[in-house]
Design a protein around this motif. Structure first.
Motif, PDB file in Angstrom:
ATOM      1  N   LEU A  55     -18.443  15.570  -4.784  1.00 11.78           N
ATOM      2  CA  LEU A  55     -17.995  14.202  -4.534  1.00 11.78           C
ATOM      3  C   LEU A  55     -16.484  14.088  -4.600  1.00 11.78           C
ATOM      4  CD1 LEU A  55     -18.632  11.201  -4.134  1.00 11.78           C
ATOM      5  CD2 LEU A  55     -18.878  11.001  -6.615  1.00 11.78           C
ATOM      6  N   LEU A  56     -15.876  14.701  -5.620  1.00 11.37           N
ATOM      7  CA  LEU A  56     -14.429  14.599  -5.784  1.00 11.37           C
ATOM      8  C   LEU A  56     -13.676  15.255  -4.624  1.00 11.37           C
ATOM      9  CD1 LEU A  56     -14.097  15.274  -9.628  1.00 11.37           C
ATOM     10  CD2 LEU A  56     -13.809  13.099  -8.432  1.00 11.37           C
ATOM     11  N   ILE A  57     -14.153  16.427  -4.208  1.00  8.98           N
ATOM     12  CA  ILE A  57     -13.458  17.121  -3.113  1.00  8.98           C
ATOM     13  C   ILE A  57     -13.708  16.413  -1.780  1.00  8.98           C
ATOM     14  CG2 ILE A  57     -13.300  19.314  -1.877  1.00  8.98           C
ATOM     15  CD1 ILE A  57     -13.915  20.716  -4.477  1.00  8.98           C
ATOM     16  N   SER A  58     -14.847  15.730  -1.662  1.00  5.98           N
ATOM     17  CA  SER A  58     -15.098  14.953  -0.437  1.00  5.98           C
ATOM     18  C   SER A  58     -14.051  13.858  -0.255  1.00  5.98           C
ATOM     19  CB  SER A  58     -16.493  14.333  -0.489  1.00  5.98           C
ATOM     20  OG  SER A  58     -17.487  15.325  -0.534  1.00  5.98           O
ATOM     21  N   LEU A  59     -13.452  13.406  -1.357  1.00  2.57           N
ATOM     22  CA  LEU A  59     -12.420  12.371  -1.253  1.00  2.57           C
ATOM     23  C   LEU A  59     -11.209  12.879  -0.465  1.00  2.57           C
ATOM     24  CD1 LEU A  59     -12.512  10.862  -4.861  1.00  2.57           C
ATOM     25  CD2 LEU A  59     -13.559   9.958  -2.779  1.00  2.57           C
ATOM     26  N   ILE A  60     -10.950  14.209  -0.517  1.00  3.08           N
ATOM     27  CA  ILE A  60      -9.856  14.775   0.279  1.00  3.08           C
ATOM     28  C   ILE A  60     -10.115  14.535   1.762  1.00  3.08           C
ATOM     29  CG2 ILE A  60      -8.614  16.895   0.886  1.00  3.08           C
ATOM     30  CD1 ILE A  60      -9.317  17.997  -1.840  1.00  3.08           C
ATOM     31  N   ILE A  61     -11.355  14.776   2.183  1.00  2.00           N
ATOM     32  CA  ILE A  61     -11.707  14.558   3.588  1.00  2.00           C
ATOM     33  C   ILE A  61     -11.592  13.085   3.937  1.00  2.00           C
ATOM     34  CG2 ILE A  61     -13.550  14.798   5.304  1.00  2.00           C
ATOM     35  CD1 ILE A  61     -14.625  17.135   3.739  1.00  2.00           C
ATOM     36  N   ILE A  62     -12.041  12.204   3.029  1.00  2.28           N
ATOM     37  CA  ILE A  62     -11.989  10.764   3.316  1.00  2.28           C
ATOM     38  C   ILE A  62     -10.552  10.286   3.456  1.00  2.28           C
ATOM     39  CG2 ILE A  62     -12.524   8.497   2.346  1.00  2.28           C
ATOM     40  CD1 ILE A  62     -15.003   9.754   1.063  1.00  2.28           C
ATOM     41  N   VAL A  63      -9.660  10.767   2.588  1.00  2.00           N
ATOM     42  CA  VAL A  63      -8.233  10.396   2.695  1.00  2.00           C
ATOM     43  C   VAL A  63      -7.655  10.902   4.010  1.00  2.00           C
ATOM     44  CG1 VAL A  63      -5.945  10.771   1.701  1.00  2.00           C
ATOM     45  CG2 VAL A  63      -7.888  10.285   0.207  1.00  2.00           C
ATOM     46  N   ALA A  64      -8.017  12.148   4.383  1.00  2.00           N
ATOM     47  CA  ALA A  64      -7.515  12.707   5.643  1.00  2.00           C
ATOM     48  C   ALA A  64      -8.031  11.904   6.831  1.00  2.00           C
ATOM     49  CB  ALA A  64      -7.946  14.168   5.761  1.00  2.00           C
ATOM     50  N   ILE A  65      -9.292  11.478   6.768  1.00  2.00           N
ATOM     51  CA  ILE A  65      -9.856  10.696   7.861  1.00  2.00           C
ATOM     52  C   ILE A  65      -9.125   9.365   8.010  1.00  2.00           C
ATOM     53  CG2 ILE A  65     -11.928   9.475   8.606  1.00  2.00           C
ATOM     54  CD1 ILE A  65     -12.088  12.511   8.931  1.00  2.00           C
ATOM     55  N   SER A  66      -8.711   8.781   6.882  1.00  2.24           N
ATOM     56  CA  SER A  66      -7.980   7.508   6.968  1.00  2.24           C
ATOM     57  C   SER A  66      -6.665   7.672   7.717  1.00  2.24           C
ATOM     58  CB  SER A  66      -7.727   6.957   5.557  1.00  2.24           C
ATOM     59  OG  SER A  66      -6.836   7.802   4.840  1.00  2.24           O
ATOM     60  N   ASN A  67      -6.087   8.881   7.668  1.00  8.00           N
ATOM     61  CA  ASN A  67      -4.851   9.129   8.424  1.00  8.00           C
ATOM     62  C   ASN A  67      -5.106   9.114   9.927  1.00  8.00           C
ATOM     63  OD1 ASN A  67      -3.190   9.369   6.181  1.00  8.00           O
ATOM     64  ND2 ASN A  67      -3.589  11.553   5.961  1.00  8.00           N
ATOM     65  N   ILE A  68      -6.328   9.452  10.347  1.00  9.19           N
ATOM     66  CA  ILE A  68      -6.653   9.375  11.778  1.00  9.19           C
ATOM     67  C   ILE A  68      -6.574   7.923  12.250  1.00  9.19           C
ATOM     68  CG2 ILE A  68      -8.481   9.719  13.488  1.00  9.19           C
ATOM     69  CD1 ILE A  68      -9.433  12.106  11.947  1.00  9.19           C
ATOM     70  N   ILE A  69      -7.069   7.007  11.420  1.00  9.81           N
ATOM     71  CA  ILE A  69      -7.001   5.579  11.772  1.00  9.81           C
ATOM     72  C   ILE A  69      -5.549   5.152  11.940  1.00  9.81           C
ATOM     73  CG2 ILE A  69      -7.583   3.249  11.023  1.00  9.81           C
ATOM     74  CD1 ILE A  69      -9.872   4.434   9.402  1.00  9.81           C
ATOM     75  N   THR A  70      -4.703   5.597  10.990  1.00 10.05           N
ATOM     76  CA  THR A  70      -3.286   5.219  11.056  1.00 10.05           C
ATOM     77  C   THR A  70      -2.613   5.789  12.296  1.00 10.05           C
ATOM     78  OG1 THR A  70      -3.209   5.213   8.639  1.00 10.05           O
ATOM     79  CG2 THR A  70      -1.103   5.284   9.804  1.00 10.05           C
ATOM     80  N   SER A  71      -2.839   7.070  12.554  1.00 10.89           N
ATOM     81  CA  SER A  71      -2.169   7.713  13.702  1.00 10.89           C
ATOM     82  C   SER A  71      -2.632   7.116  15.021  1.00 10.89           C
ATOM     83  CB  SER A  71      -2.418   9.224  13.681  1.00 10.89           C
ATOM     84  OG  SER A  71      -3.790   9.517  13.843  1.00 10.89           O
ATOM     85  N   LEU A  72      -3.923   6.837  15.151  1.00 10.63           N
ATOM     86  CA  LEU A  72      -4.412   6.244  16.391  1.00 10.63           C
ATOM     87  C   LEU A  72      -3.898   4.815  16.567  1.00 10.63           C
ATOM     88  CD1 LEU A  72      -8.133   7.471  16.593  1.00 10.63           C
ATOM     89  CD2 LEU A  72      -6.180   8.253  17.949  1.00 10.63           C
ATOM     90  N   SER A  73      -3.820   4.075  15.456  1.00  9.72           N
ATOM     91  CA  SER A  73      -3.300   2.701  15.547  1.00  9.72           C
ATOM     92  C   SER A  73      -1.848   2.713  16.000  1.00  9.72           C
ATOM     93  CB  SER A  73      -3.421   2.007  14.189  1.00  9.72           C
ATOM     94  OG  SER A  73      -4.773   1.916  13.778  1.00  9.72           O
TER      95      SER A  73
END
Length: 397
Positions: free
Chosen positions: A269-287
């Motif tokens: 669960l804790l390491i999955s948060l790394i992926i979730i944070v990285a995925i949020s950067n996709i939203i920022t870059s696409l926006s």
């Protein structure tokens, strides 16, 4: 080869270097974060799987995975063995009980098991049938004890030790007295599992039966050894609770393996948060790209591109970032896991045993989880891109 228009434009945008350095940095961080997250998740879960399997072999090798006993009475040795499921590797007749060992040097608790053959317990596999018959002949009340228990009570081969069974006491004019008898130490075994050698004792099956007041042709039940100790959860489906009583290793070691499983889940669960944070950067870059490419989006719409195709451009572009990061992270995670021992030695850590176990199903779940989040992260920016009106975007061009 003809590409769909949306995919062709998405590839051009993905490969092109944006004039906005911040947007490019955010995109690179998103891709790098997915690589690190997927790689770390595969490595950590593989190490936890390896440790769990190693502990399962070490801790559960010296104890029966389950004990099957009738709800009432005893089983006849001459009768046919109950039908066993396919995953039961071995079923061994058993008489066993908890005992108190008393010597001139001290008192200790133990668990005595009646055996007939060396194959009845993994600890006895160093003996032949003839050796076991000589060490534990019927009617002579001899025992095999572990080296730790022998050291604790200062026992040697040939010494006498009194065994008392508190669960099977008898009435006397002086009150209830535990059933007891003198046994002779015929041999001392050594086990890799030091915990087992500190309490487990072996004797002849019929001798334990006599001590427990069980007739020679009867036994308490059967010790069951399974292909996988974790398959004990399926045993109640084959043995009715009205007729049979089941005891398994969870009563002794269940809390330990629950803690290991909980630790693995929390690490995942804790390491999955790394992926979730990285995925949020996709939203920022696409926006940011939607804002940067408003003019181009408007021109494409005037050339005949509909809103659904515009949405598809940004969905595919964000998905490509997640796909590439996931593939690279998966490859690196598998390669590092397979060569983890050599990598640890490069850092000067020699002699460290770190078992690993790659599970295909687990890797598929990690990859699917990363790709699904990558796809979901593109929905909002793609929706914003499709809302761009050509007249508004080109008003001041």
């Amino acid at each position: 080869m003809n590409f769909p228009v949306s995919l062709y434009i998405a590839l051009r945008y993905w490969r092109a270097k944006s004039a906005d350095r911040f947007a490019r940095l955010v995109t690179n961080l998103a891709s790098s974060g997915i690589v690190l997250g997927v790689m770390a998740l595969i490595i950590v879960l593989s190490v936890m799987n390896g440790l769990e399997k190693h502990q399962k072999q070490q801790v559960l090798s010296g104890i029966p995975h389950a004990v099957l006993m009738p709800q009432e009475g005893y089983l006849d040795l001459q009768a046919a063995q109950p039908s066993m499921p396919d995953f039961v590797r071995q079923a061994v007749p058993i008489n066993s009980t908890n005992v108190i060992l008393q010597t001139a040097q001290g008192v200790s608790a133990g668990h005595i098991i009646g055996v007939q053959k060396p194959s009845d317990d993994l600890i006895l596999d160093y003996l032949t049938q003839q050796q076991l018959s000589e060490l534990l002949p019927a009617g002579e009340f001899k025992i095999l004890i572990g080296n730790r228990l022998a050291d604790k009570l200062r026992l040697n081969i040939g010494d006498k030790v009194r065994l008392m069974i508190t669960e099977n006491s008898q009435y006397t004019p002086f009150g209830r007295v535990p059933t007891q008898r003198l046994f002779t130490v015929s041999d001392i075994y050594f086990s890799d599992n030091s915990e087992v050698s500190g309490y487990e004792i072996f004797a002849n099956l019929s001798d334990i039966g006599r001590l427990m007041r069980i007739r020679p042709e009867q036994v308490q039940g059967y010790r069951l050894f399974l292909d996988d100790p974790f398959q004990i959860t399926a045993l109640p489906q084959f043995f009715s609770a009205d007729k049979w009583k089941l005891e398994d290793w969870r009563s002794q070691k269940g809390e330990f393996f629950q803690a290991v499983r909980m630790e693995k889940n929390m690490m995942g669960l804790l390491i999955s948060l790394i992926i979730i944070v990285a995925i949020s950067n996709i939203i920022t870059s696409l926006s940011l790209m939607v804002v940067d490419k408003q003019g181009e989006i408007a021109i494409l719409q005037t050339q005949g591109l509909n809103k659904r195709q515009v949405r598809r451009i940004f969905i595919l572009q964000g998905f490509l970032v997640g796909l590439v990061g996931t593939i690279i992270g998966t490859i690196l995670g598998v390669l590092i896991t397979l060569n983890l021992a050599d990598i640890i030695e490069l850092f000067g850590q020699r002699g460290i045993f770190l078992p690993t176990s790659l599970e295909l199903g687990q890797i598929i779940v990690i990859v699917a989880f990363s790709l699904l989040l990558s796809l979901l992260s593109t929905i909002y920016p793609a929706y914003r891109a499709a809302k761009v009106e050509p007249a508004e975007a080109l008003r001041y061009e």
